[in-house]
Design a protein around this motif. Structure first.
Motif, mmCIF file in Angstrom:
data_model
loop_
_atom_site.group_PDB
_atom_site.id
_atom_site.type_symbol
_atom_site.label_atom_id
_atom_site.label_comp_id
_atom_site.label_asym_id
_atom_site.label_seq_id
_atom_site.Cartn_x
_atom_site.Cartn_y
_atom_site.Cartn_z
ATOM 1 N N ALA A 171 67.826 -93.814 -117.512
ATOM 2 C CA ALA A 171 67.898 -94.756 -116.387
ATOM 3 C C ALA A 171 68.486 -94.099 -115.130
ATOM 4 O O ALA A 171 68.092 -94.419 -114.008
ATOM 5 N N LYS A 172 69.404 -93.158 -115.342
ATOM 6 C CA LYS A 172 70.033 -92.520 -114.186
ATOM 7 C C LYS A 172 69.015 -91.731 -113.377
ATOM 8 O O LYS A 172 69.010 -91.794 -112.149
ATOM 9 N N GLU A 173 68.150 -90.998 -114.076
ATOM 10 C CA GLU A 173 67.116 -90.225 -113.383
ATOM 11 C C GLU A 173 66.188 -91.163 -112.609
ATOM 12 O O GLU A 173 65.771 -90.857 -111.490
ATOM 13 N N ILE A 174 65.888 -92.312 -113.219
ATOM 14 C CA ILE A 174 64.996 -93.264 -112.560
ATOM 15 C C ILE A 174 65.657 -93.835 -111.311
ATOM 16 O O ILE A 174 65.059 -93.925 -110.241
ATOM 17 N N MET A 175 66.933 -94.182 -111.423
ATOM 18 C CA MET A 175 67.641 -94.728 -110.264
ATOM 19 C C MET A 175 67.684 -93.678 -109.153
ATOM 20 O O MET A 175 67.402 -93.967 -107.994
ATOM 21 N N ASN A 176 67.991 -92.441 -109.543
ATOM 22 C CA ASN A 176 68.024 -91.337 -108.593
ATOM 23 C C ASN A 176 66.675 -91.172 -107.897
ATOM 24 O O ASN A 176 66.586 -91.052 -106.680
ATOM 25 N N HIS A 177 65.622 -91.218 -108.694
ATOM 26 C CA HIS A 177 64.268 -91.038 -108.194
ATOM 27 C C HIS A 177 63.895 -92.169 -107.224
ATOM 28 O O HIS A 177 63.352 -91.918 -106.144
ATOM 29 N N MET A 178 64.195 -93.401 -107.601
ATOM 30 C CA MET A 178 63.862 -94.547 -106.740
ATOM 31 C C MET A 178 64.607 -94.444 -105.406
ATOM 32 O O MET A 178 64.042 -94.688 -104.341
ATOM 33 N N ILE A 179 65.892 -94.082 -105.483
ATOM 34 C CA ILE A 179 66.696 -93.966 -104.262
ATOM 35 C C ILE A 179 66.124 -92.878 -103.350
ATOM 36 O O ILE A 179 65.923 -93.091 -102.158
ATOM 37 N N ASP A 180 65.796 -91.716 -103.943
ATOM 38 C CA ASP A 180 65.232 -90.614 -103.158
ATOM 39 C C ASP A 180 63.925 -91.019 -102.488
ATOM 40 O O ASP A 180 63.721 -90.793 -101.304
ATOM 41 N N GLU A 181 63.038 -91.615 -103.292
ATOM 42 C CA GLU A 181 61.726 -91.986 -102.777
ATOM 43 C C GLU A 181 61.825 -93.040 -101.679
ATOM 44 O O GLU A 181 61.157 -92.968 -100.654
ATOM 45 N N MET A 182 62.673 -94.045 -101.901
ATOM 46 C CA MET A 182 62.764 -95.115 -100.916
ATOM 47 C C MET A 182 63.461 -94.629 -99.645
ATOM 48 O O MET A 182 63.154 -95.096 -98.550
ATOM 49 N N ASP A 183 64.372 -93.671 -99.817
ATOM 50 C CA ASP A 183 65.002 -93.064 -98.642
ATOM 51 C C ASP A 183 63.956 -92.287 -97.858
ATOM 52 O O ASP A 183 63.822 -92.429 -96.644
ATOM 53 N N ARG A 184 63.141 -91.500 -98.594
ATOM 54 C CA ARG A 184 62.121 -90.668 -97.963
ATOM 55 C C ARG A 184 61.086 -91.535 -97.236
ATOM 56 O O ARG A 184 60.669 -91.232 -96.127
ATOM 57 N N GLN A 185 60.690 -92.637 -97.852
ATOM 58 C CA GLN A 185 59.669 -93.488 -97.257
ATOM 59 C C GLN A 185 60.260 -94.564 -96.347
ATOM 60 O O GLN A 185 59.553 -95.466 -95.908
ATOM 61 N N ALA A 186 61.573 -94.462 -96.130
ATOM 62 C CA ALA A 186 62.286 -95.407 -95.252
ATOM 63 C C ALA A 186 62.026 -96.868 -95.634
ATOM 64 O O ALA A 186 61.767 -97.720 -94.792
ATOM 65 N N ILE A 187 62.094 -97.134 -96.937
ATOM 66 C CA ILE A 187 61.985 -98.519 -97.394
ATOM 67 C C ILE A 187 63.411 -99.067 -97.468
ATOM 68 O O ILE A 187 64.284 -98.467 -98.101
ATOM 69 N N GLU A 188 63.626 -100.181 -96.791
ATOM 70 C CA GLU A 188 64.981 -100.736 -96.824
ATOM 71 C C GLU A 188 65.151 -101.623 -98.042
ATOM 72 O O GLU A 188 64.700 -102.761 -98.078
ATOM 73 N N ALA A 189 65.810 -101.059 -99.044
ATOM 74 C CA ALA A 189 66.006 -101.797 -100.286
ATOM 75 C C ALA A 189 67.457 -101.668 -100.706
ATOM 76 O O ALA A 189 68.160 -100.753 -100.283
ATOM 77 N N LEU A 190 67.918 -102.595 -101.530
ATOM 78 C CA LEU A 190 69.270 -102.514 -102.055
ATOM 79 C C LEU A 190 69.161 -102.174 -103.540
ATOM 80 O O LEU A 190 68.557 -102.911 -104.307
ATOM 81 N N VAL A 191 69.730 -101.033 -103.917
ATOM 82 C CA VAL A 191 69.604 -100.586 -105.301
ATOM 83 C C VAL A 191 70.949 -100.718 -106.004
ATOM 84 O O VAL A 191 71.951 -100.192 -105.523
ATOM 85 N N THR A 192 70.971 -101.434 -107.106
ATOM 86 C CA THR A 192 72.226 -101.577 -107.847
ATOM 87 C C THR A 192 72.009 -101.332 -109.338
ATOM 88 O O THR A 192 70.883 -101.221 -109.803
ATOM 89 N N GLN A 193 73.145 -101.279 -110.052
ATOM 90 C CA GLN A 193 73.084 -101.101 -111.496
ATOM 91 C C GLN A 193 73.380 -102.442 -112.160
ATOM 92 O O GLN A 193 74.096 -103.263 -111.612
ATOM 93 N N THR A 194 72.822 -102.614 -113.335
ATOM 94 C CA THR A 194 73.146 -103.831 -114.062
ATOM 95 C C THR A 194 73.284 -103.496 -115.544
ATOM 96 O O THR A 194 73.085 -102.359 -115.952
ATOM 97 N N GLY A 195 73.659 -104.496 -116.346
ATOM 98 C CA GLY A 195 73.929 -104.226 -117.758
ATOM 99 C C GLY A 195 72.677 -104.241 -118.608
ATOM 100 O O GLY A 195 71.562 -104.095 -118.114
ATOM 101 N N CYS A 196 72.879 -104.443 -119.902
ATOM 102 C CA CYS A 196 71.768 -104.468 -120.856
ATOM 103 C C CYS A 196 71.090 -105.828 -120.763
ATOM 104 O O CYS A 196 71.719 -106.849 -120.855
#
Lengths: 181, 135
Positions: free
Chosen positions: B49-74
């Protein structure tokens, strides 16, 4: 769990679930030991629960029946001649102390510590975090409250903020010649 | 030697961010932004999940998508980790399972940007989501 950064996320997520307002993580390289201390002001546990959390078949969740986080970390610590100890008091909070053999052949690598810490801070905006890495006389400290004060209303959850923190932590750890990949 | 980033640099970046008119208008009402929650309990972390979160953050930063990314439980979908919950403005949350970086890209380009549904949605009944939120 492939690396220590994953265990770190896991243990801090426990604090987040325990409704902690402040979580402190201190990592210290001390001689041949790598010490990690997690301190939170969450709900805490009674003595009986503390006894049971090392049992993989115990969890407080209702979504599943196993709780592997602490047992796996404890196993990895013990494989390197180290230990994992928990002190907790209901209503006060919990302290998890982990000791690993720094140069032990079975010690998992640190993993991507900078992005782990950055994502913990921005991914859990309602919880404040103090991250501290001590090595010899040097230390790097980051307090999420200072970050939010500077951001002054700009949302900490935005990807740009996470990426900035990631780079900042990475560069500072590199200055201290700390392993982080 | 290059200068090491400090909180002073964060202040500079904040000024730039705050100058973006669109963001300033939206940040008063976060429900107008895309929200992404990555399930980050033991099951999620162990499945990457960490790699996925990292990837989403990188991609959305690169494409300038304004999103709020957070972590949640199981969320109780341990069999389908890594899972992410995406909430588009004025939409019900949608949970995607077995997300790898390829799937994450597809979710960004198809669902987040264009609003088209993508394979891999986990049907969620209201109770399960509710329990996760209390978690």
């Amino acid at each position: 769990m492939r690396d220590l950064s994953m265990h770190i996320t896991d243990i801090i997520q426990n604090s987040v679930r325990a409704k902690a307002k402040l979580v402190q993580l201190t990592i210290e390289e001390d001689g041949d030991k790598l010490k990690m201390t997690f301190t939170d002001d969450g709900t805490g546990m009674d003595a009986e629960t503390v006894q049971r959390v090392s049992d993989p078949f115990y969890t407080s969740r209702t979504t599943r029946k196993v709780g592997m986080g602490i047992p796996l970390f404890k196993q990895n610590a013990e494989l390197t001649d180290g230990s994992l100890d928990i002190e907790s008091e209901l209503g006060e909070g919990t302290v998890v102390q982990v000791e690993l053999g720094l140069n032990h052949i079975d010690r998992p690598p640190m993993g991507d510590l900078s992005s782990t810490v950055a994502m913990l801070i921005t991914g859990n905006p309602e919880v404040e975090m103090i991250f501290c890495y001590k090595k010899d006389a040097d230390e790097f400290k980051l307090d999420s409250r200072e970050v939010k004060e500077i951001l002054d209303g700009v949302d900490v959850r935005l990807p740009k903020v996470t990426n900035f923190l990631k780079e900042m932590i990475e560069e500072n750890l590199k200055e201290l010649k700390i392993e982080s990949d | 030697m290059t200068k090491v980033k400090s909180l002073a640099d964060l202040r500079k970046m904040k000024e730039e961010l705050a100058n973006k008119v669109q963001l300033r208008e939206k940040s008063d009402s976060p429900e107008k932004l895309v929200q992404v929650k990555v399930s980050m309990a033991t099951c999620g972390i162990a499945s990457g999940a960490k790699e996925i979160m990292n990837h989403m953050i990188d991609e959305m930063d690169r494409q300038a998508i304004e999103a709020l990314v957070t972590q949640t439980g199981c969320m109780g979908f341990c069999h389908a980790e890594p899972t992410i919950e995406v909430t588009l403005p004025n939409n019900e949350p949608v949970v995607f399972g077995h997300v790898d970086s390829k799937k994450a890209d597809e979710i960004i380009t198809k669902y987040i940007i264009r609003g088209e549904l993508v394979d891999g949605i986990i049907p969620v009944n209201y109770e399960t989501v509710k329990e996760n939120k209390n978690d």
